[in-house]
Design a protein around this motif. Structure first.
Motif, PDB file in Angstrom:
ATOM      1  N   LYS A   6       0.862  -1.189   0.000  1.00 32.71           N
ATOM      2  CA  LYS A   6       0.000   0.000   0.000  1.00 32.71           C
ATOM      3  C   LYS A   6       0.893   1.231   0.000  1.00 32.71           C
ATOM      4  O   LYS A   6       1.787   1.357   0.841  1.00 32.71           O
ATOM      5  CB  LYS A   6      -0.908   0.010   1.239  1.00 32.71           C
ATOM      6  N   SER A  35      -2.835  16.705   8.330  1.00 28.40           N
ATOM      7  CA  SER A  35      -1.737  15.986   7.686  1.00 28.40           C
ATOM      8  C   SER A  35      -1.210  16.731   6.467  1.00 28.40           C
ATOM      9  O   SER A  35      -2.000  17.283   5.696  1.00 28.40           O
ATOM     10  CB  SER A  35      -2.197  14.603   7.234  1.00 28.40           C
ATOM     11  N   ARG A  37      -0.370  15.371   3.969  1.00 25.09           N
ATOM     12  CA  ARG A  37      -0.817  14.532   2.850  1.00 25.09           C
ATOM     13  C   ARG A  37      -2.327  14.618   2.634  1.00 25.09           C
ATOM     14  O   ARG A  37      -2.861  13.939   1.771  1.00 25.09           O
ATOM     15  CB  ARG A  37      -0.432  13.070   3.125  1.00 25.09           C
ATOM     16  N   LEU A  60      -8.366   7.125   4.414  1.00 31.17           N
ATOM     17  CA  LEU A  60      -7.802   7.136   5.751  1.00 31.17           C
ATOM     18  C   LEU A  60      -8.424   8.245   6.584  1.00 31.17           C
ATOM     19  O   LEU A  60      -8.447   9.421   6.146  1.00 31.17           O
ATOM     20  CB  LEU A  60      -6.298   7.351   5.646  1.00 31.17           C
ATOM     21  N   GLN A  82      -9.845   3.080   6.342  1.00 30.68           N
ATOM     22  CA  GLN A  82      -8.797   2.880   7.345  1.00 30.68           C
ATOM     23  C   GLN A  82      -9.025   3.878   8.464  1.00 30.68           C
ATOM     24  O   GLN A  82      -9.146   5.073   8.224  1.00 30.68           O
ATOM     25  CB  GLN A  82      -7.409   3.085   6.735  1.00 30.68           C
ATOM     26  N   ASP A 131       1.154  -0.055  13.236  1.00 26.86           N
ATOM     27  CA  ASP A 131       1.938   1.159  12.976  1.00 26.86           C
ATOM     28  C   ASP A 131       2.656   1.523  14.267  1.00 26.86           C
ATOM     29  O   ASP A 131       2.295   1.035  15.355  1.00 26.86           O
ATOM     30  CB  ASP A 131       1.000   2.307  12.551  1.00 26.86           C
ATOM     31  N   GLY A 144       1.834   8.293   9.962  1.00 24.92           N
ATOM     32  CA  GLY A 144       2.617   8.947   8.911  1.00 24.92           C
ATOM     33  C   GLY A 144       3.831   9.674   9.439  1.00 24.92           C
ATOM     34  O   GLY A 144       4.233  10.703   8.895  1.00 24.92           O
ATOM     35  N   GLY A 146       6.904   8.293   9.905  1.00 25.31           N
ATOM     36  CA  GLY A 146       8.192   7.756   9.455  1.00 25.31           C
ATOM     37  C   GLY A 146       8.961   7.069  10.558  1.00 25.31           C
ATOM     38  O   GLY A 146      10.185   7.019  10.538  1.00 25.31           O
ATOM     39  N   GLY A 168       7.583   3.677   9.250  1.00 23.47           N
ATOM     40  CA  GLY A 168       9.014   3.889   9.009  1.00 23.47           C
ATOM     41  C   GLY A 168       9.631   2.977   7.966  1.00 23.47           C
ATOM     42  O   GLY A 168      10.848   2.832   7.916  1.00 23.47           O
ATOM     43  N   ASP A 187       2.882  -1.238   4.145  1.00 25.70           N
ATOM     44  CA  ASP A 187       2.347   0.099   3.879  1.00 25.70           C
ATOM     45  C   ASP A 187       3.424   1.134   4.115  1.00 25.70           C
ATOM     46  O   ASP A 187       4.190   1.027   5.086  1.00 25.70           O
ATOM     47  CB  ASP A 187       1.169   0.347   4.823  1.00 25.70           C
ATOM     48  N   SER A 189       4.490   5.546   3.738  1.00 21.94           N
ATOM     49  CA  SER A 189       4.142   6.911   3.375  1.00 21.94           C
ATOM     50  C   SER A 189       5.397   7.789   3.339  1.00 21.94           C
ATOM     51  O   SER A 189       5.903   8.111   2.287  1.00 21.94           O
ATOM     52  CB  SER A 189       3.109   7.500   4.344  1.00 21.94           C
ATOM     53  N   SER A 190       5.941   8.111   4.538  1.00 24.11           N
ATOM     54  CA  SER A 190       7.121   9.003   4.573  1.00 24.11           C
ATOM     55  C   SER A 190       8.300   8.477   3.769  1.00 24.11           C
ATOM     56  O   SER A 190       9.030   9.266   3.157  1.00 24.11           O
ATOM     57  CB  SER A 190       7.596   9.193   6.024  1.00 24.11           C
TER      58      SER A 190
HETATM   59  O1  LIG Z   1       0.074   9.736   6.571  1.00 20.16           O
HETATM   60  C1  LIG Z   1      -0.404  10.595   7.308  1.00 20.16           C
HETATM   61  O2  LIG Z   1      -0.169  11.833   7.176  1.00 20.16           O
HETATM   62  C2  LIG Z   1      -1.317  10.202   8.432  1.00 20.16           C
HETATM   63  C3  LIG Z   1      -1.879  11.209   9.230  1.00 20.16           C
HETATM   64  C4  LIG Z   1      -2.728  10.859  10.278  1.00 20.16           C
HETATM   65  C5  LIG Z   1      -3.025   9.528  10.533  1.00 20.16           C
HETATM   66  C6  LIG Z   1      -2.472   8.513   9.730  1.00 20.16           C
HETATM   67  C7  LIG Z   1      -1.609   8.852   8.693  1.00 20.16           C
HETATM   68  N1  LIG Z   1      -1.035   7.871   7.908  1.00 20.16           N
HETATM   69  C8  LIG Z   1      -1.436   6.510   8.103  1.00 20.16           C
HETATM   70  C9  LIG Z   1      -0.760   5.520   7.252  1.00 20.16           C
HETATM   71  O3  LIG Z   1      -1.362   4.528   6.876  1.00 20.16           O
HETATM   72  C10 LIG Z   1       0.718   5.645   7.036  1.00 20.16           C
HETATM   73  O4  LIG Z   1       1.037   5.060   5.799  1.00 20.16           O
HETATM   74  C11 LIG Z   1       1.416   4.914   8.172  1.00 20.16           C
HETATM   75  O5  LIG Z   1       1.179   5.621   9.358  1.00 20.16           O
HETATM   76  C12 LIG Z   1       2.905   4.774   7.895  1.00 20.16           C
HETATM   77  O6  LIG Z   1       3.448   6.032   7.723  1.00 20.16           O
HETATM   78  P1  LIG Z   1       5.056   6.173   7.527  1.00 20.16           P
HETATM   79  O7  LIG Z   1       5.686   5.738   8.825  1.00 20.16           O
HETATM   80  O8  LIG Z   1       5.254   7.623   7.228  1.00 20.16           O
HETATM   81  O9  LIG Z   1       5.440   5.265   6.385  1.00 20.16           O
END
Ligand SMILES: O=C(O)c1ccccc1NCC(=O)[C@H](O)[C@H](O)COP(=O)(O)O
Length: 214
Positions: A6, A35, A37, A60, A82, A131, A144, A146, A168, A187, A189-190
């Motif tokens: 994802k 966020s 994002r 999300l 989600q 997470d 999100g 990281g 992360g 999954d 994001s950062s």
């Molecule tokens: O991504 C965001 O900004 C966010 C904000 C508030 C709640 C959840 C959020 N993200 C959820 C996700 O599914 C992210 O992909 C997950 O937390 C992993 O994030 P990362 O550590 O940055 O890969």
């Protein structure tokens, strides 16, 4: 081993295209205004319409009320909700029933004491997403950030519902994360951004290539 990926927090056609063409099986749209994002429902709807069949669009939310859920779900073609806040199993069941859509519940892990919440969430959620627990000292987002948690906490464990590993992950560490946890769904994001909230298509492709080599 096939690992499904994802890519979360998409808000631009170019990075969405990189996710779709790179083999992502889920694309995530963040409906949480604080966020970096966060994406407007109208834009998310346009992006979601670019997603081919077979790839699931994930909406999300963080502790959403019914009015906000209605506002988003009513215009964005989503396959999965989600919930990344403090939603109770009862609230999860309520949302599932009201919107007729599967729900993935985020479980925040800071230590072994947090694992019990996964079994509670699994009572009503269709899927779990593990997470990292946000750092208490700074004003962090609910997700999100990281930040990775101790993957050994999941080693050898089985869960009553399908689950996804997040927190992360990067193209460099994803192989170790999957080796330690046995995750079959991941999954990120950062780890695929060149600045907070901006996905780098090259990093998206690098992450998906790393996942495809597992
Ligand atoms: O991504 C965001 O900004 C966010 C904000 C508030 C709640 C959840 C959020 N993200 C959820 C996700 O599914 C992210 O992909 C997950 O937390 C992993 O994030 P990362 O550590 O940055 O890969």
């Amino acid at each position: 081993m096939t690992v499904l990926t994802k890519i979360c927090g998409l808000s631009e056609p170019e990075s969405l295209r990189a996710a779709v063409t790179g083999g992502a099986r889920y694309v995530g749209f963040v409906f949480y205004p604080p966020s970096p994002r966060a994406v407007a429902p109208a834009l998310a709807a346009d992006l979601a319409r670019l997603v081919p069949t077979g790839i699931r669009s994930v909406g999300l939310f963080v502790d959403p009320d019914d009015e906000f859920l209605e506002h988003v779900v009513g215009q964005v073609p989503l396959d999965l909700i989600q919930l990344h806040g403090k939603e109770t199993p009862r609230r999860v069941a309520e949302i599932k029933a009201r919107y007729g859509m599967p729900v993935m519940k985020a479980v925040k892990i800071g230590g072994p004491e947090d694992l019990a919440a996964a079994l509670e969430a699994a009572e009503t959620a269709d899927r779990l997403l593990f997470d990292a627990k946000p750092p208490a000292k700074v004003a962090a987002l609910p997700g999100g950030n990281g930040i990775a948690f101790d993957w050994t906490l999941l080693a050898g464990r089985r869960w009553p519902k399908p689950w996804m590993l997040s927190g992360g992950l990067t193209p460099e560490n994803v192989a170790e994360a999957v080796r330690v946890t046995g995750a079959t769904e991941i999954d990120v994001s950062s780890g695929v951004e060149d600045r907070p909230g901006h996905k780098d298509p090259a990093l998206v492709r690098a992450f998906l290539d790393a996942a495809a080599r597992l």
